[in-house]
Design an enzyme around this catalytic site. Structure first.
Site, PDB file in Angstrom:
ATOM      1  N   ARG A  43       6.760  69.696  55.324  1.00 37.28           N
ATOM      2  CA  ARG A  43       5.571  68.884  55.577  1.00 37.28           C
ATOM      3  C   ARG A  43       5.776  68.030  56.833  1.00 37.28           C
ATOM      4  O   ARG A  43       6.894  67.656  57.170  1.00 37.28           O
ATOM      5  CB  ARG A  43       5.285  67.962  54.397  1.00 37.28           C
ATOM      6  CG  ARG A  43       4.682  68.639  53.185  1.00 37.28           C
ATOM      7  CD  ARG A  43       4.259  67.618  52.157  1.00 37.28           C
ATOM      8  NE  ARG A  43       5.322  66.660  51.861  1.00 37.28           N
ATOM      9  CZ  ARG A  43       5.390  65.435  52.357  1.00 37.28           C
ATOM     10  NH1 ARG A  43       4.470  64.995  53.179  1.00 37.28           N
ATOM     11  NH2 ARG A  43       6.385  64.628  52.020  1.00 37.28           N
ATOM     12  N   ASP A  72       4.792  70.392  39.016  1.00 38.68           N
ATOM     13  CA  ASP A  72       4.641  69.515  40.173  1.00 38.68           C
ATOM     14  C   ASP A  72       3.515  68.492  40.110  1.00 38.68           C
ATOM     15  O   ASP A  72       3.700  67.361  40.526  1.00 38.68           O
ATOM     16  CB  ASP A  72       4.468  70.357  41.437  1.00 38.68           C
ATOM     17  CG  ASP A  72       4.845  69.600  42.700  1.00 38.68           C
ATOM     18  OD1 ASP A  72       5.772  68.765  42.646  1.00 38.68           O
ATOM     19  OD2 ASP A  72       4.230  69.843  43.739  1.00 38.68           O
ATOM     20  N   ARG A  74      11.843  77.836  50.479  1.00 42.08           N
ATOM     21  CA  ARG A  74      10.896  77.720  49.371  1.00 42.08           C
ATOM     22  C   ARG A  74      10.425  79.091  48.884  1.00 42.08           C
ATOM     23  O   ARG A  74      10.438  80.071  49.619  1.00 42.08           O
ATOM     24  CB  ARG A  74       9.658  76.940  49.821  1.00 42.08           C
ATOM     25  CG  ARG A  74       9.915  75.469  50.111  1.00 42.08           C
ATOM     26  CD  ARG A  74       9.850  74.637  48.867  1.00 42.08           C
ATOM     27  NE  ARG A  74       9.997  73.209  49.128  1.00 42.08           N
ATOM     28  CZ  ARG A  74       9.747  72.274  48.222  1.00 42.08           C
ATOM     29  NH1 ARG A  74       9.346  72.598  47.013  1.00 42.08           N
ATOM     30  NH2 ARG A  74       9.922  70.996  48.523  1.00 42.08           N
ATOM     31  N   LYS A 117      14.168  67.062  38.309  1.00 36.31           N
ATOM     32  CA  LYS A 117      12.859  67.186  37.656  1.00 36.31           C
ATOM     33  C   LYS A 117      12.600  68.609  37.170  1.00 36.31           C
ATOM     34  O   LYS A 117      12.212  68.811  36.018  1.00 36.31           O
ATOM     35  CB  LYS A 117      11.768  66.738  38.640  1.00 36.31           C
ATOM     36  CG  LYS A 117      10.337  66.867  38.149  1.00 36.31           C
ATOM     37  CD  LYS A 117       9.386  66.066  39.014  1.00 36.31           C
ATOM     38  CE  LYS A 117       9.352  66.546  40.448  1.00 36.31           C
ATOM     39  NZ  LYS A 117       8.472  67.709  40.653  1.00 36.31           N
TER      40      LYS A 117
END
Length: 523
Positions: free
Chosen positions: A54, A251, A316, A236
């Site tokens: 990002r 997410d 990713r 997470k």
């Protein structure tokens, strides 16, 4: 040629228009267009060029009259003018003339009471595959009457000129909440599309009484939902992927009065150092239909080298959630009974698990704390505190107090227990908390066993710390005990971290005094 209403966007002369192609057709198109290669497992592998993550400095929100008083303007939510947005829009639309256009018409929000329709207009077939797999996919019947609530135009081949376009670089992500339009220029990183959907949902959902959350969620056999907040590196994804519970999503979710629901229909997981032994669900999900970004593959065997971070550490993969065997379909559960904030404290002073009251829950939620560990990044030689507002600062357009108040309201309504779990260092050993012990503590929190323990108050953070937990040695529960004879070292580090919390929280000028007072004590 059917154009599916592209004329309303100003795209009047495309060379071809493809709407909601199947993953197989999108993979074919991407390969024919030279956008990527197939891996040995059948996944489509692409490289995203200059932008491998990002680009927060390139994100803007149109400061229009209708939203001016809603947005928490600042370094994260940077204003731009209507004129700048409109000019960039016209240039991007002109760029897309005479090109193949890929449309995905889909949804965000698995609870039909709150579903929003998103039209994604792509220049690249590979990015269209990504968002096809990441959002909720409509039926043929739904497509017949489909009307988008928001439109996102993604054209990575269009490069901004900062001096002309009033941007900071060749990339720009601009949101116009009033026109219900998002522009993504110059960046091929697919996460920008996904996160733009989140930014919109995080703006819209509170208006409908839904608390939007950057978290993972799962559900037990008894229908008991749990949510896990946490920044990168806190565990997470690992801790929410429980073989004894179904995964709602990994997410972004909404917490309504009678449900918690996934915003997405897919997952976007990190691949760096991925192994089948450590994360089998993600590893096995990298197959045909998945989009892999910036992972190095062998030119001959097409085997992926997940340990190779030469392009980026932020490698990713995007895939539909039903590639995970224990996924809950559709992604809806009952209201959460357990809320877990995950943090990785590299100072070794935060309790491995602690219970929070309502005001503490707001404080630690807004703080969004973790820390970069020594040795994990070049130049990091000592712990560095990291705070991300509401565990998702880049995607939260409203003031943090709005989200914090919604958290408190939802927790009170549901009677959920809120825990802070430290997956970071254990005392001054220089070692992270044993994952086996962390799992045992999370399990005890989920099944209610932890409530049977005796609790003591942490002297610096004020939270309630259980003195015992099934499957965990008692000496692991209290941080000071992990420092042995070096109690002076423990006190010094605890004060340092507490001071970091206090200083960080000073920027939240709209938070109530009782929430501010619920934080750590620096002295």
């Amino acid at each position: 040629m059917e154009t599916y209403g592209l004329e309303s966007l100003g795209i009047v002369n495309p060379s071809a228009v493809y709407r909601n192609l199947t993953p197989a057709k999108l993979v074919e198109k991407a390969l024919c267009r030279g956008e990527g290669k197939l891996s040995a497992t059948g996944a489509l592998c692409v490289t995203t060029g200059k932008y491998t993550g990002r680009s927060p400095d390139d994100k803007f929100i149109v400061d229009s009259k209708g939203v001016h008083n809603d947005i928490a303007w600042g370094k994260v939510n940077v204003p731009t003018t209507q004129e700048v947005f409109d000019a960039l829009y016209e240039k991007m639309v002109a760029y897309l003339q005479n090109r193949e256009i890929f449309i995905f018409d889909g949804y965000a929000g698995a609870d039909p009471k709150y579903t929003k329709a998103f039209r994604i207009v792509n220049e690249l077939a590979s990015q269209n595959l990504f968002i096809h797999q990441l959002l909720l996919r409509p039926t043929e019947e739904q497509l017949k009457s489909y009307v988008p609530d928001f439109t996102i135009i993604a054209a990575p081949g269009f490069k901004c000129v900062p001096e002309r376009d009033h941007t900071h670089s060749e990339a720009a992500i601009m949101i116009d909440y009033e026109k219900k339009l998002v522009l993504i220029a110059g960046s091929q990183y697919s996460g920008e599309i996904k996160k733009s959907v989140f930014s919109v949902m995080n703006y819209l959902m509170p208006k409908q009484g839904v608390f939007p959350m950057h978290c993972s969620a799962n559900i037990g056999e008894a229908g008991d939902s749990a949510i896990f907040f946490g920044l990168s590196g806190t565990g997470k994804t690992t801790l929410s992927a429980d073989p004894n519970r179904k995964l709602i999503g990994d997410d972004e979710h909404g917490w309504a009065d009678d449900s918690v629901f996934n915003f997405e229909g897919g997952c976007y997981a990190k691949c760096i150092d991925l192994t089948e032994e450590r994360e089998p669900e993600i590893y096995r999900a990298i197959k045909f239909g998945s989009l892999v970004e910036n992972v190095i593959i062998d030119e001959e065997t097409r085997q992926a080298d997940y340990a190779d971070g030469s392009l980026t550490e932020n490698t990713r993969v995007g895939y539909p959630v039903d590639y995970i065997p224990n996924a809950a379909i559709p992604g809806i559960g009952g209201t959460p009974k357990t809320v877990i904030f995950l943090t990785a404290d590299a100072y070794g002073v935060m309790p491995p698990i602690s219970k929070l009251n309502a005001k503490q829950a707001q404080y630690y939620f807004v703080s969004g704390f973790t820390s970069k560990l020594a040795g994990t990044e070049r130049g990091i030689t000592s712990p560095v505190p990291t705070f991300s507002t509401c565990f998702g600062a880049p995607f939260m357009p409203l003031d943090p107090s709005v989200y914090a108040e919604m958290l408190e309201k939802k927790v009170q309504q549901s009677g959920a227990n809120v825990y802070l779990v430290n997956t970071g260092w254990c005392g001054n050993s220089g070692k992270r908390m044993n994952l086996k012990y962390t799992r045992a503590m999370v399990t005890a929190a989920l099944n209610g066993e932890l409530e049977k323990a005796q609790f003591v108050t942490d002297p610096y953070f004020g939270v309630q710390v259980p003195t015992s937990c099934p499957g965990v040695p008692d000496e692991q529960m209290i941080p000071a005990k992990q420092w042995g004879d070096d109690q002076a070292g423990y006190e010094k580090k605890a004060k340092e971290l507490a001071h970091s919390f206090v200083e960080n929280f000073k920027k939240y000028t709209h938070m109530p005094a009782d929430v501010v007072a619920a934080g750590p004590k620096a002295e």
